[in-house]
Write a protein that holds these residues in place. Structure first.
Motif, short mmCIF file in Angstrom:
data_model
loop_
_atom_site.label_atom_id
_atom_site.label_comp_id
_atom_site.label_asym_id
_atom_site.label_seq_id
_atom_site.Cartn_x
_atom_site.Cartn_y
_atom_site.Cartn_z
N HIS A 80 0.83 -1.20 0.00
CA HIS A 80 0.00 0.00 0.00
C HIS A 80 0.87 1.26 0.00
O HIS A 80 0.55 2.25 -0.65
CB HIS A 80 -0.91 0.01 1.23
CG HIS A 80 -2.06 -0.93 1.16
ND1 HIS A 80 -3.13 -0.76 0.31
CD2 HIS A 80 -2.32 -2.09 1.84
CE1 HIS A 80 -4.00 -1.74 0.47
NE2 HIS A 80 -3.53 -2.57 1.40
N MET A 92 -6.85 6.31 2.12
CA MET A 92 -8.24 5.89 2.10
C MET A 92 -9.03 6.47 0.93
O MET A 92 -10.01 5.86 0.49
CB MET A 92 -8.91 6.23 3.44
CG MET A 92 -8.34 5.47 4.63
SD MET A 92 -8.17 3.68 4.37
CE MET A 92 -9.90 3.19 4.28
N SER A 95 -9.75 4.34 -2.11
CA SER A 95 -10.77 3.29 -2.12
C SER A 95 -11.92 3.61 -3.07
O SER A 95 -12.73 2.72 -3.38
CB SER A 95 -11.33 3.08 -0.71
OG SER A 95 -10.33 2.61 0.16
N GLN A 98 -12.52 1.46 -6.25
CA GLN A 98 -13.02 0.10 -5.99
C GLN A 98 -14.44 0.10 -5.41
O GLN A 98 -15.26 -0.75 -5.76
CB GLN A 98 -12.12 -0.64 -5.00
CG GLN A 98 -10.67 -0.77 -5.45
CD GLN A 98 -9.80 0.28 -4.80
OE1 GLN A 98 -9.79 0.43 -3.58
NE2 GLN A 98 -9.05 1.02 -5.60
N ALA A 104 -17.33 4.05 -0.69
CA ALA A 104 -16.10 3.97 0.10
C ALA A 104 -16.33 4.30 1.57
O ALA A 104 -15.49 4.00 2.42
CB ALA A 104 -15.04 4.90 -0.47
N VAL A 107 -15.70 1.45 4.19
CA VAL A 107 -14.40 1.19 4.83
C VAL A 107 -13.92 2.39 5.63
O VAL A 107 -13.16 2.24 6.60
CB VAL A 107 -13.34 0.77 3.79
CG1 VAL A 107 -13.64 -0.61 3.27
CG2 VAL A 107 -13.24 1.76 2.65
N TRP A 368 -10.74 -5.49 2.62
CA TRP A 368 -10.40 -4.21 1.98
C TRP A 368 -9.01 -4.24 1.38
O TRP A 368 -8.80 -3.82 0.24
CB TRP A 368 -10.48 -3.07 3.01
CG TRP A 368 -9.89 -1.81 2.44
CD1 TRP A 368 -10.49 -0.94 1.57
CD2 TRP A 368 -8.57 -1.31 2.66
NE1 TRP A 368 -9.62 0.07 1.23
CE2 TRP A 368 -8.43 -0.14 1.89
CE3 TRP A 368 -7.49 -1.73 3.43
CZ2 TRP A 368 -7.26 0.62 1.88
CZ3 TRP A 368 -6.31 -0.99 3.42
CH2 TRP A 368 -6.21 0.17 2.65
N ASN A 372 -8.23 -3.62 -2.55
CA ASN A 372 -7.43 -2.47 -2.94
C ASN A 372 -6.16 -2.88 -3.68
O ASN A 372 -5.80 -2.30 -4.71
CB ASN A 372 -7.10 -1.63 -1.71
CG ASN A 372 -6.35 -0.35 -2.05
OD1 ASN A 372 -5.13 -0.31 -2.01
ND2 ASN A 372 -7.09 0.70 -2.38
N TYR A 407 -15.88 -7.35 -1.04
CA TYR A 407 -15.63 -7.10 0.38
C TYR A 407 -16.60 -7.90 1.25
O TYR A 407 -16.18 -8.61 2.18
CB TYR A 407 -15.74 -5.61 0.70
CG TYR A 407 -15.52 -5.28 2.15
CD1 TYR A 407 -14.27 -4.87 2.61
CD2 TYR A 407 -16.55 -5.39 3.09
CE1 TYR A 407 -14.05 -4.58 3.94
CE2 TYR A 407 -16.34 -5.11 4.43
CZ TYR A 407 -15.09 -4.70 4.85
OH TYR A 407 -14.89 -4.44 6.17
#
Length: 483
Positions: A80, A92, A95, A98, A104, A107, A368, A372, A407
């Protein structure tokens, strides 16, 4: 791309969730090493190394569980980190491709809860260390720790990096002496190093908590690499993050296991450190605790900084937010206030259940991180239309059904394998004698399902759009600053 030779604006950091333009890219890649080393090399990490000992495991197998859990968990968070310089974005907000512009939030809510939970634990632990050495009352020191951490977080990215480098050098001296003292002066129960003392359940419990702790850093990492120039390689970014975090984590978790094995049922983080330090020389325990409090303040600042970015991201999902110093100050103040209230209200039961909290964090972020990383490295291979990430009606949509489905499915299939102390033990975990292998279920399921669902994504079209919008994105980012 080359970075234009314009002067970088210094002082309090203004940027939050917005793209960092090339003229503000700065810093050295090796700075990531001390940052992530010191983020883990603080005494809250000690608590992560206790679970195997407290559940009946022996010292040798506890240490092996720590090493293997760290090696595997850090692998994901370091990948990451490599996203930051390439995208110029905090973690963050990435996200959205995705999970969608609004999706988002799924998450982000979990991430904000994580920041709050860690800050409560860190603040109370730092206050306890300061009260033990300087007196004055734990509640007073909770307030002091919160205020100082907020000030560091407000100044922002550069001062956090510098503080962690300074603390790393001091840590190597102080905790180097302390570790030698622990190894040379403490005595451990019979059978502590017996290879035949392997027990599956405490080993996997320790492994899971350690892996979860390392994966939990994944929601931070691009926050502290996004100002680096984009020409740094993914491999080198990965290495500096990985080895910094892994070495700091293994060191402190191993210390926690050693102290717990020595102290037995009488173990307490602060008193055990104090007592072990005084075995080196009288008063050294207090020195270790005072320095440990500084480390906890620094990691509390990291949590506030990341929590602020997450909160801004969440607000931006409903109403567009122009990144300004005022916005950073407001969200930092709210994050600090929540941390303060939680720390002042914390009970001994909360502190005793910290390992359960770590497992819950692991469960929430396994799907997550799988989604990601699969999206970045396999599906889109780092090609994103960054301007579209901030467009509520852009190509990534408001709800990213592929990410959300992957997820949720990944999380659901993990449930039978959960083993959270006395809170919940799933049927599969019971069949395995209480062992928790949910990590090995959720990761591949979420990752492979997301890959299968996104086979039709037109990466080439997104890349062309990104190239068309690049100049405008760069210009807009440079103009969106306070005078």
């Amino acid at each position: 791309m080359s970075t234009p030779a314009e002067p970088r604006v210094s002082g309090l950091e203004i940027r939050s969730i917005d793209y960092v333009p090339l003229n503000e890219r700065h810093g050295k890649l090796w700075h990531l090493g001390p940052l992530w080393f010191m983020s883990n090399a603080q005494i809250a990490t000690l608590a992560v190394g206790l679970i195997s000992i407290t559940e009946g495991g022996n010292l040798l197998w506890s240490l092996l569980a720590i090493v293997t859990g760290t090696v595997i968990g850090t692998f994901f968070m370091a990948f990451h980190s490599a996203q930051g310089p390439q995208l110029g974005l905090p973690q963050m907000i990435q996200s959205r491709p995705q999970f969608g512009y609004v999706g988002a939030l799924l998450v982000w809510v979990f991430a904000y809860v994580q920041y709050a939970g860690f800050n409560v634990f860190n603040s109370v632990l730092a206050a306890d260390a300061l009260h033990t050495t300087l007196h004055g009352g734990v509640r007073l020191w909770v307030v002091v720790v919160t205020v100082v951490a907020m000030a560091v977080a407000l100044v922002g990215y550069d001062v956090i990096h510098k503080a962690e480098r300074f603390l790393t050098y001091a840590f190597l001296v102080i905790f180097g002496v302390f570790t030698v003292g622990v190894l040379a002066t403490l005595h451990y129960p019979p059978g502590s190093f017996d290879l035949g003392g392997f027990r599956w359940t405490p080993f996997l419990a320790q492994f899971g908590v350690v892996a979860g702790y390392q994966i939990s850093w994944a929601i931070y990492v691009s926050d502290y690499s996004r100002y680096l120039p984009p020409d740094v390689t993914v491999r080198k970014t990965f290495y500096w993050t990985y080895f910094g975090s892994a070495l700091g984590g293994i060191w402190l978790m191993a210390l926690g296991t050693l102290l717990a094995a020595w102290a037995g049922e009488h173990f307490d983080t602060i008193t055990s450190i104090d007592a072990a330090g005084d075995k080196v020389f009288v008063g050294f325990g207090a020195i270790v605790l005072l320095f440990a409090a500084l480390g906890l303040i620094s990691v509390t600042a990291l949590n506030m900084y990341g929590g602020s970015l997450t909160l801004i991201s969440a607000i931006d999902s409903f109403r567009r937010v122009r990144p300004t110093l005022a916005v950073r100050l407001l969200t930092l103040a709210l994050t600090a206030a929540l941390s303060l209230v939680g720390a002042l209200a914390a009970t001994s039961n909360f502190l005793q259940n910290f390992n359960d909290f770590l497992l819950l964090v692991l469960y929430l972020f396994i799907p997550w991180t799988a989604v990601n990383l699969m999206d970045y490295y396999v599906v889109r291979r780092g090609h994103y239309a960054i301007a579209e990430i901030f467009n509520p009606h852009g190509i990534y949509g408001r709800w990213g059904r592929h990410g959300i489905i992957a997820y949720l499915v990944g999380f659901v299939v993990m449930i039978p394998f959960f083993s959270v102390g006395t809170l919940y033990v799933g049927p599969a975990a019971k069949a395995l004698g209480g062992a928790d292998i949910s990590l090995f279920v959720g990761l591949p399921v979420s990752a492979l399902l997301y890959w299968w669902l996104t086979r039709s994504v037109d990466v080439a079209a997104e890349t062309r759009l990104a190239e068309a919008e690049a100049a405008e994105l760069e210009q807009a980012a440079r103009e969106h600053r306070e005078p």
